[in-house]
Design an enzyme around this catalytic site. Structure first.
Site, PDB file in Angstrom:
ATOM      1  N   GLU A 385     -33.102   7.526 -10.781  1.00  0.00           N
ATOM      2  CA  GLU A 385     -34.179   7.179  -9.851  1.00  0.00           C
ATOM      3  C   GLU A 385     -35.373   6.483 -10.501  1.00  0.00           C
ATOM      4  O   GLU A 385     -36.517   6.920 -10.338  1.00  0.00           O
ATOM      5  CB  GLU A 385     -34.641   8.439  -9.113  1.00  0.00           C
ATOM      6  CG  GLU A 385     -33.508   9.104  -8.351  1.00  0.00           C
ATOM      7  CD  GLU A 385     -33.929  10.374  -7.606  1.00  0.00           C
ATOM      8  OE1 GLU A 385     -35.042  10.863  -7.832  1.00  0.00           O
ATOM      9  OE2 GLU A 385     -33.129  10.873  -6.809  1.00  0.00           O
ATOM     10  N   GLU A 502     -23.651  11.111  -4.851  1.00  0.00           N
ATOM     11  CA  GLU A 502     -24.248  12.352  -4.328  1.00  0.00           C
ATOM     12  C   GLU A 502     -24.123  12.443  -2.816  1.00  0.00           C
ATOM     13  O   GLU A 502     -25.049  12.856  -2.121  1.00  0.00           O
ATOM     14  CB  GLU A 502     -25.746  12.412  -4.703  1.00  0.00           C
ATOM     15  CG  GLU A 502     -26.019  12.217  -6.178  1.00  0.00           C
ATOM     16  CD  GLU A 502     -27.457  12.486  -6.594  1.00  0.00           C
ATOM     17  OE1 GLU A 502     -28.272  12.838  -5.724  1.00  0.00           O
ATOM     18  OE2 GLU A 502     -27.744  12.341  -7.780  1.00  0.00           O
TER      19      GLU A 502
HETATM   20  C1  XIL Z   1     -31.385  18.060  -6.110  1.00  0.00           C
HETATM   21  C2  XIL Z   1     -30.666  19.368  -6.221  1.00  0.00           C
HETATM   22  O1  XIL Z   1     -29.478  19.326  -5.507  1.00  0.00           O
HETATM   23  C3  XIL Z   1     -31.527  20.472  -5.701  1.00  0.00           C
HETATM   24  O2  XIL Z   1     -30.927  21.710  -5.987  1.00  0.00           O
HETATM   25  C4  XIL Z   1     -32.892  20.396  -6.300  1.00  0.00           C
HETATM   26  O3  XIL Z   1     -33.743  21.322  -5.700  1.00  0.00           O
HETATM   27  C5  XIL Z   1     -33.492  19.027  -6.164  1.00  0.00           C
HETATM   28  O4  XIL Z   1     -32.615  18.108  -6.731  1.00  0.00           O
HETATM   29  N1  XIL Z   1     -31.218  13.044  -6.359  1.00  0.00           N
HETATM   30  C6  XIL Z   1     -30.726  13.520  -7.531  1.00  0.00           C
HETATM   31  C7  XIL Z   1     -30.395  14.940  -7.660  1.00  0.00           C
HETATM   32  O5  XIL Z   1     -30.446  12.749  -8.459  1.00  0.00           O
HETATM   33  O6  XIL Z   1     -30.634  15.408  -8.947  1.00  0.00           O
HETATM   34  C8  XIL Z   1     -31.151  15.777  -6.656  1.00  0.00           C
HETATM   35  O7  XIL Z   1     -30.627  17.068  -6.731  1.00  0.00           O
HETATM   36  C9  XIL Z   1     -30.988  15.209  -5.261  1.00  0.00           C
HETATM   37  C10 XIL Z   1     -31.554  13.833  -5.200  1.00  0.00           C
END
Ligand code: XIL
Length: 600
Positions: A385, A502
């Site tokens: 990100e 994701e």
């Molecule tokens: C999220 C996790 O799933 C949660 O448990 C945490 O509270 C916040 O982060 N983008 C990403 C992930 O790259 O690392 C994030 O994961 C979701 C958004």
């Protein structure tokens, strides 16, 4: 009708665990004799602990969870780190590799501690496991005893709130102390060195019939756990222990997602984000992960605040558990995330350093972690990100309020990829981002960045499209596969791979209906169908396994709903659709020519 009391549960749990986990699977001979929970049990893989001839030495890990970055309405700068002065959540380590105590009826726990400082020393007894996120920790049914300043404080979390009920007992208690906790009906009775301290109401902390242990030393203090035993009060209610010292490979069904993909002409990896606690303590979750997926992304356990909580402290155990499990089950690991602006411990964000020192810190972090997993973790999200959400015209659209950008400008990205490549030349290296799924300004910023990186010879192999999607009022309002396809093709033209990294689809609805589940299913399957047409697609990963523990689960009363398996681990319509797409038997589209969903 079969009613499950705690004894039946423990028996079933022991049996299931024996079947599923393997290894030392037999519960120790049940008896009313005192059961030793230290000797012969796994405390060497317990974060912050070392096994010494004197007992288990507990040292501070400094593990804490930083609060969520929040952006007040009056600022339009989305990447300002406004969490700086907010409170941390402590995140005491749990011995998830260690013994599970099975209890029934009334019993006594005895712990002997030798305390080496005035700092607080805690033991934790988990009746159910907490759910741990990036920004908070949702405590389950837990008892903590804290020894500090000659007093003992017992705190009880009843599993429905993050608030605990606590009571402080005693004064001038000695630094070597044996604490006994006796469960007698619905009371917990606390005794120190033979003197009764007091009692508290037990809200049924251990009604599941199992206890997992944890410990924590506050910064600057250490203690030795010299003895930990359990004893039942009644010969009919014997206590027993289960160890988890060996992992077995699970059998993979031919119908599973990973099997379906493996049979394709051009297989891709089918991934899921996985958390260490349920992986080690929830047999149903564990078998589902192994059966269905060919790739694991540690959801949080490799993030900075979990794996590198203090300057010279790396806490690899939880991530190691995930990696070892994956390798045992012939799965690949996608590491996540080496460089990010979130989940940074305070020692990283709140210390003033020169740019050279920050560069050194980042180099040490990347080389230590990638080096530790060299040959085991196949690929990494090296930078996660990096792009802003708005105000994209400044700093080339890159987030600037993070130590990495502040020390090196854009070149932190080059540096991170080069360091990761040096540490494991065989690992595939990714940049992972959200909001780049469809054409638009954010994608253009990414594309321009990639061109600059490639012109500078940065060793990057691919782009992760996060694909966190939504529904509103029963309609899929997420990224349109056709538009995503054009972005994937532009990435392919740069010679880079793509992955869906994701994916989840939030129903954004209180009541789940068949219709909603079908619309959700089509969202997944239409995206996957499109992705499978891309020659540069490496993997398709969902952000979690079951709605029971997913990143859309925000509090005690609501579970998430965005994944392929429901809260009871049952496959949802989305699972069936994804499975059909992989087996190539699905119908061509969930939508007719006008884009209207066709219901089955
Ligand atoms: C999220 C996790 O799933 C949660 O448990 C945490 O509270 C916040 O982060 N983008 C990403 C992930 O790259 O690392 C994030 O994961 C979701 C958004």
């Amino acid at each position: 009708m079969l009613r499950l009391n705690s004894r039946t549960f423990c028996f079933i749990f022991t049996f299931l665990f024996s079947l599923l986990i393997g290894g030392h699977t037999e519960a120790d001979n049940a008896s009313t004799a005192s059961l030793d929970l230290l000797t012969g049990h796994d405390w060497q893989h317990f974060t912050g602990a070392s096994v010494t001839p004197n007992g288990i030495l507990i040292q501070p890990t400094g593990r804490a969870i930083v609060p969520q970055i929040s952006v007040p309405a009056e600022t339009n700068d989305p990447d300002r780190d406004l969490n700086a002065n907010h409170l941390l959540t402590t995140n005491p380590p749990i011995n998830i590799d260690g013994p599970i105590l099975c209890v029934q009826g009334d019993f006594t726990l005895n712990a002997t501690l030798e305390v080496n400082s005035t700092q607080g020393c805690s033991l934790y007894f988990y009746g159910t496991m907490p759910v741990i996120y990036d920004e908070w920790r949702q405590e389950g049914k837990t008892l903590r005893i804290l020894f500090k300043d000659g007093t003992l404080t017992a705190a009880i979390w009843n599993g429905t709130s993050s608030d605990s009920v606590s009571q402080t007992f005693g004064h001038d208690l000695p630094t070597r102390i044996t604490v006994s906790i006796t469960k007698l009906g619905d009371q917990l009775i606390f005794v120190a060195n033979g003197n009764q301290l007091g009692e508290m109401h037990d809200p049924g902390l251990f009604s599941n019939g199992q206890i997992v242990f944890g410990a924590n030393a506050e910064p600057g203090g250490t203690f030795i756990l010299k003895q930990l035993t359990a004893q039942s009060s009644d010969p009919a209610d014997a206590v027993s222990v289960i160890d988890r010292d060996a992992l077995v490979a699970y059998s993979v069904s031919a119908m599973s997602l990973r099997s379906q993909s493996a049979r394709r002409e051009y297989p891709i990896e089918i991934g899921a984000a996985v958390a260490a606690i349920p992986l080690m303590t929830d047999p149903q979750y564990r078998s589902l992960v192994a059966r269905e997926f060919s790739m694991i992304t540690p959801e949080n356990d490799m993030k900075f605040q979990f794996i590198h909580p203090l300057p010279n402290v790396y806490t690899f155990n939880e991530a190691d558990d995930i990696v070892n499990f994956a390798l045992e089950n012939h799965m690949k690991v996608h590491g996540h995330a080496l460089v990010w602006h979130e989940a940074l411990p305070r020692w990283v964000t709140d210390t003033s350093r020169s740019s050279a020192e920050t560069k050194q810190l980042l180099s040490d972090h990347i080389r230590t972690i990638v080096g530790h997993y060299q040959g085991k973790v196949a690929e990494w999200d090296v930078v996660n990100e990096p792009l802003k959400d708005i105000n994209l015209s400044t700093t080339y659209g890159l987030r600037s309020e993070n130590p990495w950008y502040q020390a090196m400008g854009e070149f932190y990205i080059d540096f991170a990829f080069r360091e990761a490549h040096a540490a494991d030349p065989n690992a595939q290296l990714y940049l992972n981002e959200y909001g780049i799924e469809e054409p638009g300004e954010k994608f253009d910023i990414l594309y321009a960045l990639l061109k600059r990186l490639l012109a500078r010879g940065v060793p990057i192999n691919g782009i992760g499209f996060q694909m966190h999607e939504d529904m509103q009022n029963g309609q899929y309002v997420g990224s349109e596969p056709k538009l995503v396809e054009s972005n994937m093709q532009r990435i392919a033209a740069l010679g880079l791979k793509v992955r869906i990294s994701e994916m989840d689809i939030n129903l954004n609805a209180d009541h789940v209906s068949k219709h909603l589940l079908y619309v959700q299913a089509c969202g997944f399957s239409d995206m996957l169908k499109m992705a499978l047409r891309q020659p540069n697609l490496a993997s398709f990963a969902v952000w979690g396994v079951t709605d029971r523990y997913c990143s859309l689960t925000f509090d005690y009363s609501t579970f998430g709903n965005g994944l392929l398996f429901d809260v009871n681990y049952h496959p949802k319509t989305a699972y069936t659709q994804v499975q059909q797409v992989l087996s190539q038997n699905s119908r061509l589209s969930c939508k007719d020519q006008d884009g209207t969903i066709i219901l089955p």
